[in-house]
Write an enzyme that holds these catalytic residues in place. Structure first.
Site, PDB file in Angstrom:
ATOM      1  N   PHE A  63       0.842  -1.199   0.000  1.00 38.17           N
ATOM      2  CA  PHE A  63       0.000   0.000   0.000  1.00 38.17           C
ATOM      3  C   PHE A  63       0.876   1.248   0.000  1.00 38.17           C
ATOM      4  O   PHE A  63       2.072   1.199   0.307  1.00 38.17           O
ATOM      5  CB  PHE A  63      -0.913   0.007   1.229  1.00 38.17           C
ATOM      6  N   CYS A  64       0.262   2.371  -0.372  1.00 37.11           N
ATOM      7  CA  CYS A  64       0.914   3.677  -0.326  1.00 37.11           C
ATOM      8  C   CYS A  64      -0.169   4.733  -0.172  1.00 37.11           C
ATOM      9  O   CYS A  64      -1.332   4.401   0.049  1.00 37.11           O
ATOM     10  CB  CYS A  64       1.753   3.920  -1.580  1.00 37.11           C
ATOM     11  N   THR A  65       0.165   5.991  -0.290  1.00 36.94           N
ATOM     12  CA  THR A  65      -0.794   7.070  -0.021  1.00 36.94           C
ATOM     13  C   THR A  65      -1.991   7.046  -0.965  1.00 36.94           C
ATOM     14  O   THR A  65      -3.138   7.036  -0.529  1.00 36.94           O
ATOM     15  CB  THR A  65      -0.102   8.440  -0.110  1.00 36.94           C
TER      16      THR A  65
END
Length: 310
Positions: free
Chosen positions: A178-180
């Site tokens: 995941f990331c922003t």
């Protein structure tokens, strides 16, 4: 109230220069602020407007570009304007991993909707990887996630290779990333697939879409989420968080950090005080005085792009 939209999509653009110029002209005509990166691999950015109708028109235009009708979009609001100008940049990569052979347009992991994310990462056999930078991880992340301790996304491939995952690990284990906003983990998934990992998953729309979609009492998130604009961090309800930014090194700082004698507003914090010269500090201090003066006059300070320590 400022209406904000984070958006991206990987899609091959045959003439990035033309698309870049057209986006700049259209968004400028709508008085949109923010930053959009345009490259041969797609579009990535965050834009804002006090007028939701104008923001919607900007998004409608971006979606009208061939191949971008299903642009990944997240919304949030802020009382303060997170941007002071519009910047449309032409880039070789819309998110830099440093290897042009890595392309989500050719190969990518499996998208996981926010509604299915909690179930996936609750599985003890799933390896959860935060593909963001260490300073982002430090203020909030998903429970039990791994921190690659990178300072830039382009360090991710080196980190992955340093782990020496076995062929059995690559074949049998599940990896959830995941990331922003979804763009970094999508590109990281492309790299992992290229490296022979079979079961690679990534959070569609990233943390911001997760915040939009999942009630706070059902969250698996711990802390706040760092964002690359003047809001610095967001809570789960997408309101501005408790962190501020040191404009000397662009790192998130707390109220406690500001009590340090090494903290000088707009100049330095305890993390970067000894990394800048007196000349740099003087220059930052001069800029801060201009910003403070502009605020007293109820004006926006639009100077040169800030110098940032790397």
């Amino acid at each position: 109230m400022n209406h904000i939209s984070s958006l991206y999509k990987f899609h091959k653009i045959s003439d990035p220069h033309l698309v870049h110029n057209n986006i700049r002209k259209k968004l400028k005509s709508l008085s949109i602020k923010g930053t959009i990166l345009v490259g041969a691999e797609g579009i990535n950015g965050t834009i804002s407007s006090k007028n939701m109708i104008l923001l919607e028109k900007a998004i409608e235009y971006l979606k009208s570009i061939e191949g971008f009708n299903d642009l990944d979009i997240k919304f949030s609001k802020s009382r303060s304007n997170p941007f002071i100008r519009l910047k449309i940049k032409l880039k070789s990569e819309i998110v830099t991993i440093g290897d042009s052979t890595i392309s989500p347009n050719d190969i990518v992991g499996e998208y996981v909707n926010p509604s299915d994310w909690n179930k996936l990462i609750s599985d003890d056999d799933v390896v959860i990887i935060d593909t963001r930078n260490d300073y982002e991880y430090s203020i909030g992340t998903f429970k039990n996630s791994i921190n690659p301790n990178t300072s830039k996304f382009r360090e991710f491939p080196e980190w992955l290779k340093s782990k020496h995952f076995s062929n059995a690990d690559k074949k049998n284990k599940k990896y959830a990333m995941f990331c922003t906003g979804g763009i970094r983990c999508e590109k990281a998934s492309s790299f992992m697939k290229k490296e022979g990992f079979k079961n690679v998953y990534h959070l569609k729309g990233g943390i911001l879409k997760y915040f939009e979609s999942i009630p706070e009492d059902k969250t698996c998130w711990e802390g706040e989420c760092f964002v690359f604009d003047e809001r610095v961090s967001l809570r789960h309800d997408l309101t501005k968080g408790t962190y501020e930014m040191c404009h000397g090194c662009r790192m998130p700082i707390t109220s406690k950090d500001k009590k340090s004698h090494k903290y000088i507003k707009g100049v330095s914090c305890h993390k970067c005080f000894h990394k800048t010269s007196k000349e740099q500090k003087d220059r930052y201090m001069s800029r801060q005085k201009q910003i403070d003066l502009a605020k007293k006059r109820n004006q926006n300070h639009i100077g040169p792009q800030e110098e940032v320590l790397n």
